[in-house]
Design a protein around this motif. Structure first.
Motif, PDB file in Angstrom:
ATOM      1  N   GLY A 116       9.274  60.607  34.740  1.00  0.00           N
ATOM      2  CA  GLY A 116       9.753  59.419  35.327  1.00  0.00           C
ATOM      3  C   GLY A 116      11.236  58.783  34.965  1.00  0.00           C
ATOM      4  N   PHE A 117      11.739  59.371  33.624  1.00  0.00           N
ATOM      5  CA  PHE A 117      13.227  59.161  33.232  1.00  0.00           C
ATOM      6  C   PHE A 117      14.236  59.778  34.133  1.00  0.00           C
ATOM      7  CE2 PHE A 117      10.682  59.036  29.163  1.00  0.00           C
ATOM      8  CZ  PHE A 117      11.121  57.584  28.941  1.00  0.00           C
ATOM      9  N   ALA A 118      13.862  60.942  34.748  1.00  0.00           N
ATOM     10  CA  ALA A 118      14.818  61.587  35.676  1.00  0.00           C
ATOM     11  C   ALA A 118      14.072  62.078  36.749  1.00  0.00           C
ATOM     12  CB  ALA A 118      15.641  62.548  34.891  1.00  0.00           C
ATOM     13  N   PRO A 119      13.659  61.533  37.962  1.00  0.00           N
ATOM     14  CA  PRO A 119      12.718  61.833  38.920  1.00  0.00           C
ATOM     15  C   PRO A 119      13.609  62.672  40.005  1.00  0.00           C
ATOM     16  CG  PRO A 119      13.298  59.237  39.105  1.00  0.00           C
ATOM     17  CD  PRO A 119      13.759  59.680  37.864  1.00  0.00           C
ATOM     18  N   LEU A 120      14.917  62.794  39.936  1.00  0.00           N
ATOM     19  CA  LEU A 120      15.843  63.432  40.775  1.00  0.00           C
ATOM     20  C   LEU A 120      16.158  64.978  40.135  1.00  0.00           C
ATOM     21  CD1 LEU A 120      18.560  61.023  42.018  1.00  0.00           C
ATOM     22  CD2 LEU A 120      16.392  61.847  43.068  1.00  0.00           C
ATOM     23  N   HIS A 121      15.905  64.990  38.903  1.00  0.00           N
ATOM     24  CA  HIS A 121      16.334  66.211  38.145  1.00  0.00           C
ATOM     25  C   HIS A 121      15.013  67.054  37.692  1.00  0.00           C
ATOM     26  CE1 HIS A 121      19.930  64.031  38.465  1.00  0.00           C
ATOM     27  NE2 HIS A 121      20.650  65.060  38.637  1.00  0.00           N
ATOM     28  N   ASN A 122      14.472  66.300  36.994  1.00  0.00           N
ATOM     29  CA  ASN A 122      13.285  66.839  36.034  1.00  0.00           C
ATOM     30  C   ASN A 122      12.419  67.768  36.845  1.00  0.00           C
ATOM     31  OD1 ASN A 122      14.522  66.307  33.477  1.00  0.00           O
ATOM     32  ND2 ASN A 122      12.214  65.703  32.621  1.00  0.00           N
ATOM     33  N   PRO A 123      11.827  67.168  38.218  1.00  0.00           N
ATOM     34  CA  PRO A 123      10.856  67.923  38.802  1.00  0.00           C
ATOM     35  C   PRO A 123      11.445  69.532  39.172  1.00  0.00           C
ATOM     36  CG  PRO A 123      10.989  65.795  39.510  1.00  0.00           C
ATOM     37  CD  PRO A 123      11.898  65.771  38.852  1.00  0.00           C
ATOM     38  N   CYS A 124      12.724  69.571  39.360  1.00  0.00           N
ATOM     39  CA  CYS A 124      13.188  70.760  39.811  1.00  0.00           C
ATOM     40  C   CYS A 124      13.220  71.726  38.579  1.00  0.00           C
ATOM     41  CB  CYS A 124      14.321  70.555  40.722  1.00  0.00           C
ATOM     42  SG  CYS A 124      15.816  69.687  39.908  1.00  0.00           S
ATOM     43  N   ASN A 125      13.937  71.104  37.394  1.00  0.00           N
ATOM     44  CA  ASN A 125      13.922  71.894  36.213  1.00  0.00           C
ATOM     45  C   ASN A 125      12.585  72.449  35.938  1.00  0.00           C
ATOM     46  OD1 ASN A 125      15.793  69.259  34.692  1.00  0.00           O
ATOM     47  ND2 ASN A 125      16.443  70.858  35.908  1.00  0.00           N
ATOM     48  N   ILE A 126      11.557  71.691  36.142  1.00  0.00           N
ATOM     49  CA  ILE A 126       9.887  72.131  35.715  1.00  0.00           C
ATOM     50  C   ILE A 126       9.796  73.291  37.039  1.00  0.00           C
ATOM     51  CG2 ILE A 126       7.606  71.499  35.817  1.00  0.00           C
ATOM     52  CD1 ILE A 126       8.451  68.574  34.800  1.00  0.00           C
ATOM     53  N   ALA A 127      10.016  73.070  38.188  1.00  0.00           N
ATOM     54  CA  ALA A 127       9.582  74.119  39.264  1.00  0.00           C
ATOM     55  C   ALA A 127      10.265  75.372  38.804  1.00  0.00           C
ATOM     56  CB  ALA A 127      10.102  73.575  40.609  1.00  0.00           C
ATOM     57  N   GLY A 128      11.715  75.368  38.182  1.00  0.00           N
ATOM     58  CA  GLY A 128      12.285  76.732  38.008  1.00  0.00           C
ATOM     59  C   GLY A 128      11.605  77.287  36.904  1.00  0.00           C
ATOM     60  N   ILE A 129      11.148  76.492  35.835  1.00  0.00           N
ATOM     61  CA  ILE A 129      10.355  77.127  34.588  1.00  0.00           C
ATOM     62  C   ILE A 129       9.093  77.749  34.933  1.00  0.00           C
ATOM     63  CG2 ILE A 129       9.363  76.696  32.454  1.00  0.00           C
ATOM     64  CD1 ILE A 129      11.332  74.322  31.886  1.00  0.00           C
ATOM     65  N   GLU A 130       8.442  77.249  35.936  1.00  0.00           N
ATOM     66  CA  GLU A 130       7.257  77.590  36.516  1.00  0.00           C
ATOM     67  C   GLU A 130       7.454  78.804  37.161  1.00  0.00           C
ATOM     68  OE1 GLU A 130       4.539  73.438  36.533  1.00  0.00           O
ATOM     69  OE2 GLU A 130       5.566  74.160  38.342  1.00  0.00           O
ATOM     70  N   ALA A 131       8.350  78.878  38.137  1.00  0.00           N
ATOM     71  CA  ALA A 131       8.649  80.093  38.856  1.00  0.00           C
ATOM     72  C   ALA A 131       8.905  81.470  38.340  1.00  0.00           C
ATOM     73  CB  ALA A 131       9.425  79.484  40.031  1.00  0.00           C
ATOM     74  N   ALA A 132       9.823  81.038  37.146  1.00  0.00           N
ATOM     75  CA  ALA A 132      10.376  82.151  36.094  1.00  0.00           C
ATOM     76  C   ALA A 132       9.148  82.773  35.324  1.00  0.00           C
ATOM     77  CB  ALA A 132      11.347  81.529  35.207  1.00  0.00           C
ATOM     78  N   MET A 133       8.151  81.797  34.972  1.00  0.00           N
ATOM     79  CA  MET A 133       7.040  82.301  34.306  1.00  0.00           C
ATOM     80  C   MET A 133       6.091  83.228  35.357  1.00  0.00           C
ATOM     81  SD  MET A 133       6.067  78.773  32.094  1.00  0.00           S
ATOM     82  CE  MET A 133       4.921  79.578  31.367  1.00  0.00           C
ATOM     83  N   ARG A 134       6.066  83.082  36.677  1.00  0.00           N
ATOM     84  CA  ARG A 134       5.361  83.682  37.318  1.00  0.00           C
ATOM     85  C   ARG A 134       6.123  85.041  37.646  1.00  0.00           C
ATOM     86  NH1 ARG A 134       4.460  78.872  40.025  1.00  0.00           N
ATOM     87  NH2 ARG A 134       6.012  79.149  41.337  1.00  0.00           N
ATOM     88  N   LEU A 135       7.398  85.044  37.844  1.00  0.00           N
ATOM     89  CA  LEU A 135       8.216  86.256  38.235  1.00  0.00           C
ATOM     90  C   LEU A 135       8.312  87.069  36.930  1.00  0.00           C
ATOM     91  CD1 LEU A 135      10.778  84.382  40.583  1.00  0.00           C
ATOM     92  CD2 LEU A 135       8.947  85.881  41.392  1.00  0.00           C
ATOM     93  N   PHE A 136       8.330  86.429  35.873  1.00  0.00           N
ATOM     94  CA  PHE A 136       8.890  87.413  34.696  1.00  0.00           C
ATOM     95  C   PHE A 136       7.455  87.127  33.467  1.00  0.00           C
ATOM     96  CE2 PHE A 136      12.951  85.956  36.550  1.00  0.00           C
ATOM     97  CZ  PHE A 136      13.574  87.245  36.714  1.00  0.00           C
ATOM     98  N   PRO A 137       6.701  87.693  33.913  1.00  0.00           N
ATOM     99  CA  PRO A 137       5.423  87.439  33.008  1.00  0.00           C
ATOM    100  C   PRO A 137       5.641  87.904  31.681  1.00  0.00           C
ATOM    101  CG  PRO A 137       4.811  89.190  34.513  1.00  0.00           C
ATOM    102  CD  PRO A 137       6.245  88.499  35.046  1.00  0.00           C
ATOM    103  N   GLY A 138       5.157  87.109  30.642  1.00  0.00           N
ATOM    104  CA  GLY A 138       5.321  87.601  29.260  1.00  0.00           C
ATOM    105  C   GLY A 138       6.827  87.470  28.571  1.00  0.00           C
TER     106      GLY A 138
END
Length: 417
Positions: A116-138
Protein backbone atom coordinates in the motif's frame (compact mmCIF):
# COMPACT_ATOMS: atom_id res chain seq x y z
CA UNK A 1 28.08 -16.18 -9.20
CA UNK A 2 25.85 -13.39 -7.90
CA UNK A 3 22.82 -12.23 -9.86
CA UNK A 4 21.13 -8.87 -9.23
CA UNK A 5 17.54 -8.26 -10.30
CA UNK A 6 15.87 -4.85 -10.43
CA UNK A 7 12.18 -5.15 -11.28
CA UNK A 8 10.48 -1.90 -12.19
CA UNK A 9 6.82 -1.44 -12.97
CA UNK A 10 7.41 -2.22 -16.67
CA UNK A 11 11.04 -3.32 -16.87
CA UNK A 12 13.58 -5.78 -15.49
CA UNK A 13 17.29 -5.02 -15.28
CA UNK A 14 19.78 -7.71 -14.32
CA UNK A 15 23.53 -8.16 -13.93
CA UNK A 16 25.57 -11.27 -13.27
CA UNK A 17 28.77 -10.89 -11.25
CA UNK A 18 31.61 -13.19 -10.36
CA UNK A 19 31.34 -14.16 -6.71
CA UNK A 20 34.08 -11.72 -5.67
CA UNK A 21 32.28 -8.93 -7.62
CA UNK A 22 35.43 -8.22 -9.64
CA UNK A 23 33.72 -8.79 -12.99
CA UNK A 24 30.31 -8.22 -14.57
CA UNK A 25 29.84 -11.35 -16.64
CA UNK A 26 26.53 -10.47 -18.28
CA UNK A 27 23.79 -7.89 -18.06
CA UNK A 28 20.48 -7.17 -19.66
CA UNK A 29 17.26 -5.23 -19.84
CA UNK A 30 13.76 -6.51 -20.52
CA UNK A 31 11.59 -3.47 -21.23
CA UNK A 32 7.94 -2.55 -21.77
CA UNK A 33 6.66 -5.53 -19.78
CA UNK A 34 2.93 -5.88 -20.32
CA UNK A 35 3.00 -3.29 -23.12
CA UNK A 36 3.25 -3.23 -26.90
CA UNK A 37 6.79 -3.22 -28.25
CA UNK A 38 8.33 -5.19 -25.38
CA UNK A 39 11.88 -6.42 -25.93
CA UNK A 40 14.87 -8.18 -24.39
CA UNK A 41 18.41 -6.77 -24.66
CA UNK A 42 21.14 -9.09 -23.35
CA UNK A 43 24.92 -8.54 -23.43
CA UNK A 44 27.86 -10.72 -22.47
CA UNK A 45 31.41 -9.77 -23.39
CA UNK A 46 30.62 -7.93 -26.58
CA UNK A 47 28.08 -10.53 -27.67
CA UNK A 48 24.36 -10.59 -27.21
CA UNK A 49 21.07 -9.94 -28.84
CA UNK A 50 18.21 -7.46 -28.76
CA UNK A 51 14.87 -8.92 -29.80
CA UNK A 52 11.28 -7.75 -29.72
CA UNK A 53 8.86 -10.32 -28.33
CA UNK A 54 5.76 -10.43 -26.12
CA UNK A 55 6.52 -10.10 -22.39
CA UNK A 56 3.14 -10.16 -20.66
CA UNK A 57 4.37 -10.19 -17.04
CA UNK A 58 7.41 -10.27 -14.75
CA UNK A 59 7.33 -14.06 -14.47
CA UNK A 60 7.84 -14.27 -18.24
CA UNK A 61 10.57 -11.61 -18.02
CA UNK A 62 12.59 -13.67 -15.53
CA UNK A 63 12.18 -16.78 -17.68
CA UNK A 64 13.57 -14.81 -20.64
CA UNK A 65 16.46 -13.60 -18.47
CA UNK A 66 17.38 -17.16 -17.54
CA UNK A 67 17.07 -18.28 -21.16
CA UNK A 68 19.49 -15.52 -22.20
CA UNK A 69 21.98 -16.40 -19.46
CA UNK A 70 21.92 -20.03 -20.66
CA UNK A 71 21.75 -19.27 -24.42
CA UNK A 72 23.84 -21.55 -26.63
CA UNK A 73 25.61 -18.66 -28.37
CA UNK A 74 25.80 -15.77 -25.90
CA UNK A 75 24.95 -17.42 -22.60
CA UNK A 76 27.41 -17.64 -19.71
CA UNK A 77 26.03 -20.43 -17.49
CA UNK A 78 25.03 -24.04 -18.12
CA UNK A 79 22.24 -24.32 -15.56
CA UNK A 80 20.47 -22.31 -12.82
CA UNK A 81 22.68 -23.95 -10.16
CA UNK A 82 25.60 -21.77 -11.35
CA UNK A 83 23.88 -18.87 -9.57
CA UNK A 84 24.85 -18.96 -5.90
CA UNK A 85 22.96 -15.90 -4.60
CA UNK A 86 20.41 -13.39 -5.90
CA UNK A 87 19.99 -9.79 -4.83
CA UNK A 88 16.75 -7.86 -5.43
CA UNK A 89 15.88 -4.19 -5.25
CA UNK A 90 12.70 -3.33 -3.36
CA UNK A 91 11.41 0.22 -3.45
CA UNK A 92 9.57 0.35 -0.14
CA UNK A 93 10.26 -1.39 3.15
CA UNK A 94 8.14 0.89 5.33
CA UNK A 95 9.67 1.42 8.76
CA UNK A 96 10.13 -2.33 9.26
CA UNK A 97 13.32 -2.83 7.26
CA UNK A 98 16.33 -0.78 8.33
CA UNK A 99 18.81 -2.94 6.40
CA UNK A 100 18.91 -5.48 3.60
CA UNK A 101 17.61 -8.92 4.59
CA UNK A 102 17.65 -12.57 3.54
CA UNK A 103 14.25 -13.59 2.17
CA UNK A 104 12.09 -15.95 4.19
CA UNK A 105 8.34 -16.36 4.68
CA UNK A 106 8.21 -13.62 7.32
CA UNK A 107 10.05 -11.16 5.06
CA UNK A 108 7.67 -11.91 2.18
CA UNK A 109 4.67 -11.32 4.43
CA UNK A 110 6.10 -7.97 5.56
CA UNK A 111 6.84 -7.03 1.95
CA UNK A 112 3.24 -7.69 1.01
CA UNK A 113 2.13 -5.55 3.94
CA UNK A 114 4.13 -2.65 2.45
CA UNK A 115 2.38 -2.81 -0.95
CA UNK A 116 0.00 0.00 0.00
CA UNK A 117 2.96 2.36 0.48
CA UNK A 118 4.25 1.82 -3.10
CA UNK A 119 1.44 0.26 -5.18
CA UNK A 120 3.22 0.96 -8.47
CA UNK A 121 6.51 -0.60 -7.42
CA UNK A 122 6.32 -3.17 -4.63
CA UNK A 123 4.04 -5.66 -6.46
CA UNK A 124 6.55 -6.05 -9.29
CA UNK A 125 9.42 -6.32 -6.78
CA UNK A 126 7.54 -9.15 -5.06
CA UNK A 127 6.76 -10.80 -8.41
CA UNK A 128 10.47 -10.78 -9.25
CA UNK A 129 11.41 -12.43 -5.96
CA UNK A 130 8.72 -15.10 -6.30
CA UNK A 131 9.76 -15.89 -9.87
CA UNK A 132 13.43 -16.09 -8.87
CA UNK A 133 12.61 -18.52 -6.06
CA UNK A 134 10.86 -20.80 -8.58
CA UNK A 135 13.55 -20.56 -11.25
CA UNK A 136 16.51 -20.90 -8.86
CA UNK A 137 15.33 -23.32 -6.15
CA UNK A 138 17.46 -23.39 -3.03
CA UNK A 139 19.41 -20.24 -3.96
CA UNK A 140 19.38 -17.53 -1.23
CA UNK A 141 17.56 -14.33 -2.14
CA UNK A 142 18.46 -11.01 -0.52
CA UNK A 143 16.28 -7.89 -0.64
CA UNK A 144 17.84 -4.41 -0.66
CA UNK A 145 15.42 -1.59 0.20
CA UNK A 146 15.51 1.92 -1.23
CA UNK A 147 13.89 3.21 1.95
CA UNK A 148 16.36 1.59 4.37
CA UNK A 149 19.09 4.22 3.94
CA UNK A 150 16.62 6.94 4.98
CA UNK A 151 15.63 5.32 8.27
CA UNK A 152 18.20 7.60 9.92
CA UNK A 153 16.21 10.73 8.99
CA UNK A 154 15.24 12.22 12.39
CA UNK A 155 11.61 12.64 13.50
CA UNK A 156 11.57 16.41 12.98
CA UNK A 157 12.28 15.75 9.31
CA UNK A 158 10.17 12.64 8.73
CA UNK A 159 6.99 13.29 10.75
CA UNK A 160 4.32 15.35 8.98
CA UNK A 161 2.35 17.97 10.89
CA UNK A 162 -0.83 15.91 10.66
CA UNK A 163 -2.71 14.29 13.57
CA UNK A 164 -0.05 12.18 15.28
CA UNK A 165 -2.18 9.03 15.20
CA UNK A 166 -1.79 8.88 11.41
CA UNK A 167 1.94 8.51 11.98
CA UNK A 168 1.81 6.23 15.00
CA UNK A 169 -0.96 3.89 13.82
CA UNK A 170 -0.93 4.11 10.03
CA UNK A 171 2.74 4.73 9.25
CA UNK A 172 2.11 7.98 7.37
CA UNK A 173 5.50 9.73 7.31
CA UNK A 174 8.35 10.65 5.01
CA UNK A 175 10.18 7.51 3.87
CA UNK A 176 12.49 8.62 1.06
CA UNK A 177 13.61 6.77 -2.04
CA UNK A 178 16.68 6.11 -4.20
CA UNK A 179 18.41 5.15 -0.96
CA UNK A 180 20.41 2.37 -2.62
CA UNK A 181 21.79 4.88 -5.12
CA UNK A 182 22.50 7.47 -2.42
CA UNK A 183 24.33 4.97 -0.25
CA UNK A 184 26.58 3.94 -3.12
CA UNK A 185 27.22 7.48 -4.36
CA UNK A 186 27.91 8.97 -0.94
CA UNK A 187 30.60 6.39 -0.19
CA UNK A 188 32.04 6.71 -3.70
CA UNK A 189 32.25 10.49 -3.21
CA UNK A 190 34.15 10.11 0.05
CA UNK A 191 36.51 7.65 -1.61
CA UNK A 192 37.13 9.98 -4.58
CA UNK A 193 37.93 12.88 -2.27
CA UNK A 194 39.95 10.66 0.10
CA UNK A 195 37.90 12.10 2.94
CA UNK A 196 36.36 10.07 5.80
CA UNK A 197 32.63 9.92 5.14
CA UNK A 198 32.02 10.32 8.87
CA UNK A 199 33.36 13.89 8.60
CA UNK A 200 31.46 14.95 5.48
CA UNK A 201 28.27 16.90 4.80
CA UNK A 202 26.98 16.37 1.26
CA UNK A 203 23.88 16.78 -0.88
CA UNK A 204 23.28 13.96 -3.38
CA UNK A 205 21.29 15.09 -6.44
CA UNK A 206 19.86 11.95 -8.06
CA UNK A 207 18.44 13.50 -11.22
CA UNK A 208 16.72 11.20 -13.67
CA UNK A 209 13.14 10.64 -14.75
CA UNK A 210 12.68 10.24 -11.00
CA UNK A 211 14.42 12.88 -8.87
CA UNK A 212 15.54 12.88 -5.25
CA UNK A 213 17.81 15.17 -3.30
CA UNK A 214 19.28 13.78 -0.10
CA UNK A 215 21.21 15.44 2.71
CA UNK A 216 23.92 13.05 3.93
CA UNK A 217 25.71 14.01 7.14
CA UNK A 218 28.46 11.71 8.33
CA UNK A 219 27.34 8.98 5.95
CA UNK A 220 23.76 9.07 7.27
CA UNK A 221 20.66 10.35 5.50
CA UNK A 222 19.24 13.25 7.54
CA UNK A 223 16.66 14.56 5.05
CA UNK A 224 15.42 13.70 1.59
CA UNK A 225 13.05 15.30 -0.88
CA UNK A 226 10.56 12.54 -1.73
CA UNK A 227 8.26 11.75 1.15
CA UNK A 228 5.40 9.27 1.64
CA UNK A 229 4.63 8.60 -2.01
CA UNK A 230 6.88 8.91 -5.02
CA UNK A 231 5.68 12.14 -6.63
CA UNK A 232 6.69 14.67 -3.96
CA UNK A 233 9.82 16.78 -3.66
CA UNK A 234 11.11 18.53 -6.77
CA UNK A 235 9.49 18.14 -10.23
CA UNK A 236 10.43 15.05 -12.23
CA UNK A 237 9.85 13.72 -15.73
CA UNK A 238 6.12 13.13 -15.36
CA UNK A 239 5.65 13.63 -11.59
CA UNK A 240 4.62 16.92 -10.07
CA UNK A 241 6.81 17.35 -7.03
CA UNK A 242 5.43 19.27 -4.07
CA UNK A 243 2.39 21.51 -4.43
CA UNK A 244 -0.28 22.96 -2.14
CA UNK A 245 -2.53 19.99 -1.19
CA UNK A 246 -5.61 22.22 -1.32
CA UNK A 247 -5.27 21.94 -5.10
CA UNK A 248 -6.44 18.33 -4.80
CA UNK A 249 -9.68 19.45 -3.12
CA UNK A 250 -10.18 22.05 -5.83
CA UNK A 251 -9.62 19.52 -8.62
CA UNK A 252 -12.14 17.13 -7.08
CA UNK A 253 -14.77 19.53 -5.73
CA UNK A 254 -14.67 22.31 -8.34
CA UNK A 255 -13.38 20.68 -11.52
CA UNK A 256 -15.10 17.32 -11.04
CA UNK A 257 -12.01 15.12 -11.25
CA UNK A 258 -11.99 11.74 -9.50
CA UNK A 259 -9.25 10.83 -7.05
CA UNK A 260 -7.98 8.34 -9.63
CA UNK A 261 -7.79 11.17 -12.17
CA UNK A 262 -5.80 13.27 -9.70
CA UNK A 263 -3.45 10.38 -8.97
CA UNK A 264 -2.83 9.90 -12.70
CA UNK A 265 -2.26 13.64 -13.11
CA UNK A 266 0.30 13.78 -10.27
CA UNK A 267 2.24 10.69 -11.31
CA UNK A 268 2.00 10.60 -15.09
CA UNK A 269 0.97 13.98 -16.56
CA UNK A 270 2.94 16.53 -14.57
CA UNK A 271 6.59 17.53 -14.12
CA UNK A 272 8.59 18.32 -17.25
CA UNK A 273 5.88 16.77 -19.42
CA UNK A 274 3.06 18.69 -17.79
CA UNK A 275 4.69 22.11 -17.97
CA UNK A 276 6.36 21.75 -21.38
CA UNK A 277 3.48 19.91 -23.03
CA UNK A 278 6.15 18.20 -25.11
CA UNK A 279 8.15 15.52 -23.33
CA UNK A 280 9.39 14.09 -20.04
CA UNK A 281 12.89 13.77 -21.57
CA UNK A 282 15.16 16.58 -20.39
CA UNK A 283 17.21 16.34 -23.59
CA UNK A 284 14.24 17.18 -25.77
CA UNK A 285 12.94 19.84 -23.39
CA UNK A 286 16.28 21.69 -23.21
CA UNK A 287 16.71 21.48 -27.00
CA UNK A 288 13.29 22.99 -27.59
CA UNK A 289 13.91 25.61 -24.90
CA UNK A 290 17.08 26.67 -26.73
CA UNK A 291 15.02 26.98 -29.91
CA UNK A 292 12.66 29.43 -28.23
CA UNK A 293 9.85 27.25 -26.86
CA UNK A 294 8.68 29.25 -23.84
CA UNK A 295 6.92 26.41 -22.06
CA UNK A 296 10.00 24.23 -22.35
CA UNK A 297 12.11 27.10 -21.04
CA UNK A 298 9.75 27.45 -18.08
CA UNK A 299 9.84 23.71 -17.38
CA UNK A 300 13.64 23.78 -17.19
CA UNK A 301 13.64 26.87 -14.98
CA UNK A 302 11.14 25.37 -12.54
CA UNK A 303 13.20 22.16 -12.38
CA UNK A 304 16.45 24.04 -11.71
CA UNK A 305 14.89 26.50 -9.24
CA UNK A 306 13.35 23.80 -7.04
CA UNK A 307 16.60 21.81 -6.95
CA UNK A 308 18.67 24.88 -6.13
CA UNK A 309 16.26 25.87 -3.34
CA UNK A 310 16.40 22.37 -1.85
CA UNK A 311 20.20 22.32 -1.87
CA UNK A 312 20.21 25.56 0.12
CA UNK A 313 17.68 24.17 2.60
CA UNK A 314 19.73 21.02 3.15
CA UNK A 315 22.93 22.99 3.65
CA UNK A 316 21.08 24.92 6.36
CA UNK A 317 19.74 21.71 7.91
CA UNK A 318 23.27 20.26 8.14
CA UNK A 319 24.84 23.56 9.19
CA UNK A 320 27.29 23.37 6.32
CA UNK A 321 28.17 21.70 3.04
CA UNK A 322 31.34 19.94 1.95
CA UNK A 323 30.25 18.30 -1.30
CA UNK A 324 27.53 18.65 -3.92
CA UNK A 325 27.12 15.48 -5.99
CA UNK A 326 25.26 14.88 -9.26
CA UNK A 327 24.24 11.39 -10.34
CA UNK A 328 21.71 9.42 -12.47
CA UNK A 329 20.67 10.15 -16.07
CA UNK A 330 20.32 13.94 -16.05
CA UNK A 331 22.81 14.49 -13.25
CA UNK A 332 25.53 12.50 -14.99
CA UNK A 333 24.91 13.60 -18.57
CA UNK A 334 23.64 17.19 -18.65
CA UNK A 335 26.41 19.74 -18.24
CA UNK A 336 23.84 22.47 -18.91
CA UNK A 337 21.60 21.46 -16.01
CA UNK A 338 24.58 21.17 -13.66
CA UNK A 339 25.70 24.67 -14.66
CA UNK A 340 22.23 26.12 -14.16
CA UNK A 341 21.88 24.53 -10.71
CA UNK A 342 25.33 25.57 -9.49
CA UNK A 343 24.90 29.13 -10.74
CA UNK A 344 23.95 31.28 -7.76
CA UNK A 345 25.21 28.81 -5.14
CA UNK A 346 28.50 30.67 -4.77
CA UNK A 347 27.42 31.90 -1.34
CA UNK A 348 27.67 28.27 -0.18
CA UNK A 349 31.12 27.89 -1.73
CA UNK A 350 29.88 26.04 -4.83
CA UNK A 351 31.77 27.02 -7.98
CA UNK A 352 32.46 24.77 -10.94
CA UNK A 353 35.05 24.70 -13.70
CA UNK A 354 33.04 24.90 -16.92
CA UNK A 355 35.66 23.16 -19.05
CA UNK A 356 35.83 20.20 -16.66
CA UNK A 357 32.05 20.19 -16.35
CA UNK A 358 31.75 19.59 -20.09
CA UNK A 359 33.91 16.44 -19.93
CA UNK A 360 32.78 15.13 -16.53
CA UNK A 361 31.69 11.80 -18.01
CA UNK A 362 35.16 11.22 -19.47
CA UNK A 363 36.84 10.41 -16.18
CA UNK A 364 36.84 13.85 -14.55
CA UNK A 365 34.33 13.50 -11.70
CA UNK A 366 35.52 16.55 -9.73
CA UNK A 367 34.17 19.60 -11.57
CA UNK A 368 34.96 22.12 -8.83
CA UNK A 369 36.68 25.40 -9.65
CA UNK A 370 40.11 25.90 -8.09
CA UNK A 371 38.78 28.48 -5.62
CA UNK A 372 35.68 26.54 -4.57
CA UNK A 373 35.30 25.66 -0.90
CA UNK A 374 32.67 23.01 -1.68
CA UNK A 375 33.60 20.04 -3.85
CA UNK A 376 31.20 19.46 -6.76
CA UNK A 377 31.36 16.04 -8.35
CA UNK A 378 29.67 13.93 -11.01
CA UNK A 379 29.55 10.36 -9.70
CA UNK A 380 27.86 7.62 -11.77
CA UNK A 381 25.50 5.61 -9.63
CA UNK A 382 25.65 1.83 -9.53
CA UNK A 383 22.63 0.47 -7.70
CA UNK A 384 23.31 -3.01 -9.05
CA UNK A 385 26.78 -3.13 -7.47
CA UNK A 386 25.35 -1.91 -4.17
CA UNK A 387 22.76 -4.69 -4.33
CA UNK A 388 25.50 -7.20 -5.17
CA UNK A 389 27.64 -5.99 -2.26
CA UNK A 390 24.79 -6.47 0.20
CA UNK A 391 24.00 -9.86 -1.32
CA UNK A 392 27.60 -10.95 -0.83
CA UNK A 393 27.61 -9.57 2.73
CA UNK A 394 24.46 -11.42 3.79
CA UNK A 395 24.99 -14.77 2.02
CA UNK A 396 26.72 -17.39 4.17
CA UNK A 397 30.15 -18.30 2.81
CA UNK A 398 29.33 -21.97 2.32
CA UNK A 399 26.45 -21.04 -0.01
CA UNK A 400 28.68 -18.93 -2.27
CA UNK A 401 30.54 -21.95 -3.65
CA UNK A 402 29.31 -23.19 -7.03
CA UNK A 403 28.29 -26.86 -6.78
CA UNK A 404 30.76 -29.39 -8.15
CA UNK A 405 30.18 -30.18 -11.80
CA UNK A 406 28.45 -26.88 -12.53
CA UNK A 407 30.29 -24.59 -14.95
CA UNK A 408 30.03 -20.95 -15.87
CA UNK A 409 30.23 -21.50 -19.62
CA UNK A 410 31.64 -18.65 -21.64
CA UNK A 411 33.05 -16.88 -18.58
CA UNK A 412 36.44 -16.16 -20.14
CA UNK A 413 34.83 -14.71 -23.24
CA UNK A 414 32.41 -12.64 -21.18
CA UNK A 415 34.99 -10.88 -19.03
CA UNK A 416 35.35 -7.69 -21.12
CA UNK A 417 32.04 -6.36 -19.74
Amino acid sequence: MILTINCGSSSLKYQLYTTDLSEVVAKGLIARIGEDGSYSDHKAGGRGEKVELPVPDHKTALELMLASLMHADYGVIDCPAAITAIGHRAVHGGDVFVDSVVVDDAVMAQLRACVGFAPLHNPCNIAGIEAAMRLFPGVPNIVVFDTAFHQTVPPEAHVYALPYALYAKSGIRKYGFHGTSCRYVSQATADLLNWPIEDMKMVICHLGNGVTLTAVDGGRSVDTSIGFGTFGGVPMGTRSGDFDPSIIFHLVNQLGMSLKDVETLCYHKSGLLGVSGVSNDMREVTTRAADGDERCRLAVEIFVYQIKKTIGAYAAAMNGLDALVFTAGIGENSAEIRTRICSGLGFLGVRIDEATNEVARDGYPNISAADASVATLVVPTDEERMIAMDTLRLTPDHLLTTPRGVSARGYEQARPL
